[in-house]
Design a protein around this motif. Structure first.
Motif, PDB file in Angstrom:
ATOM      1  N   THR A   1       0.875  -1.059   0.109  1.00 40.89           N
ATOM      2  CA  THR A   1      -0.002  -0.018   0.041  1.00 40.89           C
ATOM      3  C   THR A   1       0.889   1.393   0.256  1.00 40.89           C
ATOM      4  OG1 THR A   1      -1.611  -1.277   1.176  1.00 40.89           O
ATOM      5  CG2 THR A   1      -1.875   1.201   1.153  1.00 40.89           C
ATOM      6  N   ILE A   2       1.943   1.450   0.819  1.00 39.97           N
ATOM      7  CA  ILE A   2       2.691   2.412   1.023  1.00 39.97           C
ATOM      8  C   ILE A   2       3.549   2.671  -0.453  1.00 39.97           C
ATOM      9  CG2 ILE A   2       4.871   3.395   2.102  1.00 39.97           C
ATOM     10  CD1 ILE A   2       3.638   1.973   4.498  1.00 39.97           C
ATOM     11  N   LEU A   3       4.035   1.675  -1.085  1.00 41.32           N
ATOM     12  CA  LEU A   3       4.623   1.442  -2.453  1.00 41.32           C
ATOM     13  C   LEU A   3       3.685   1.830  -3.435  1.00 41.32           C
ATOM     14  CD1 LEU A   3       6.777  -1.830  -2.231  1.00 41.32           C
ATOM     15  CD2 LEU A   3       7.541   0.617  -2.023  1.00 41.32           C
ATOM     16  N   MET A   4       2.559   1.802  -3.202  1.00 42.59           N
ATOM     17  CA  MET A   4       1.413   2.357  -4.226  1.00 42.59           C
ATOM     18  C   MET A   4       1.059   3.648  -4.042  1.00 42.59           C
ATOM     19  SD  MET A   4      -0.876  -0.980  -4.504  1.00 42.59           S
ATOM     20  CE  MET A   4      -2.227  -0.179  -5.555  1.00 42.59           C
ATOM     21  N   ALA A   5       1.800   4.600  -3.299  1.00 40.40           N
ATOM     22  CA  ALA A   5       1.270   6.022  -3.115  1.00 40.40           C
ATOM     23  C   ALA A   5       1.064   6.722  -4.277  1.00 40.40           C
ATOM     24  CB  ALA A   5       2.453   6.616  -2.152  1.00 40.40           C
ATOM     25  N   GLY A   6       1.867   6.626  -5.090  1.00 39.57           N
ATOM     26  CA  GLY A   6       1.764   7.294  -6.361  1.00 39.57           C
ATOM     27  C   GLY A   6       0.433   7.074  -7.056  1.00 39.57           C
TER      28      GLY A   6
ATOM     29  N   LEU B   1      -4.768   9.869   0.559  1.00 33.16           N
ATOM     30  CA  LEU B   1      -3.425  10.098   1.123  1.00 33.16           C
ATOM     31  C   LEU B   1      -3.580  11.028   2.094  1.00 33.16           C
ATOM     32  CD1 LEU B   1      -0.968   9.831  -1.786  1.00 33.16           C
ATOM     33  CD2 LEU B   1      -1.028   8.395   0.025  1.00 33.16           C
ATOM     34  N   GLY B   2      -3.141  10.987   3.263  1.00 31.31           N
ATOM     35  CA  GLY B   2      -3.141  12.174   4.299  1.00 31.31           C
ATOM     36  C   GLY B   2      -1.647  12.485   4.693  1.00 31.31           C
ATOM     37  N   HIS B   3      -1.622  13.144   5.905  1.00 34.34           N
ATOM     38  CA  HIS B   3      -0.228  13.688   6.292  1.00 34.34           C
ATOM     39  C   HIS B   3       0.562  12.583   6.643  1.00 34.34           C
ATOM     40  CE1 HIS B   3      -2.537  13.895   9.716  1.00 34.34           C
ATOM     41  NE2 HIS B   3      -1.392  13.887  10.484  1.00 34.34           N
ATOM     42  N   SER B   4      -0.036  11.241   7.045  1.00 35.28           N
ATOM     43  CA  SER B   4       0.620  10.176   7.663  1.00 35.28           C
ATOM     44  C   SER B   4       0.568   9.071   6.814  1.00 35.28           C
ATOM     45  CB  SER B   4      -0.098   9.972   9.030  1.00 35.28           C
ATOM     46  OG  SER B   4      -1.445   9.658   8.701  1.00 35.28           O
ATOM     47  N   GLY B   5       0.159   9.277   5.515  1.00 37.17           N
ATOM     48  CA  GLY B   5       0.271   8.194   4.548  1.00 37.17           C
ATOM     49  C   GLY B   5      -1.125   7.921   3.999  1.00 37.17           C
ATOM     50  N   PRO B   6      -1.218   6.701   3.532  1.00 36.75           N
ATOM     51  CA  PRO B   6      -2.474   6.279   2.819  1.00 36.75           C
ATOM     52  C   PRO B   6      -3.610   6.041   4.097  1.00 36.75           C
ATOM     53  CG  PRO B   6      -0.767   4.884   1.941  1.00 36.75           C
ATOM     54  CD  PRO B   6      -0.423   5.809   3.163  1.00 36.75           C
TER      55      PRO B   6
END
Length: 52
Positions: free
Chosen positions: A3-8, A22-27
């Motif tokens: 999930t983190i790697l899919m941030a784009g 997406l928020g300030h602390s991630g997905p």
């Protein structure tokens, strides 16, 4: 981790759909659930017998 790697992707999805992903602390929490469900379904589909 996936999930983190899919941030784009989640950033693109948020821009197109208007749903906060997406928020300030991630997905967002629901992004983890969606990613887990997709990985689970793909894994289960790999277990199904294939017809030739």
């Amino acid at each position: 981790m996936t999930t983190i790697l899919m941030a784009g992707f989640w950033g693109w999805f948020e821009a197109k759909a208007g749903i906060e992903a997406l928020g300030h602390s991630g997905p967002a929490d629901w992004c983890y659930g969606v990613t887990y469900a997709v990985v689970l379904l793909l894994g289960l589909a790999g277990l199904l017998p294939r017809r030739t």
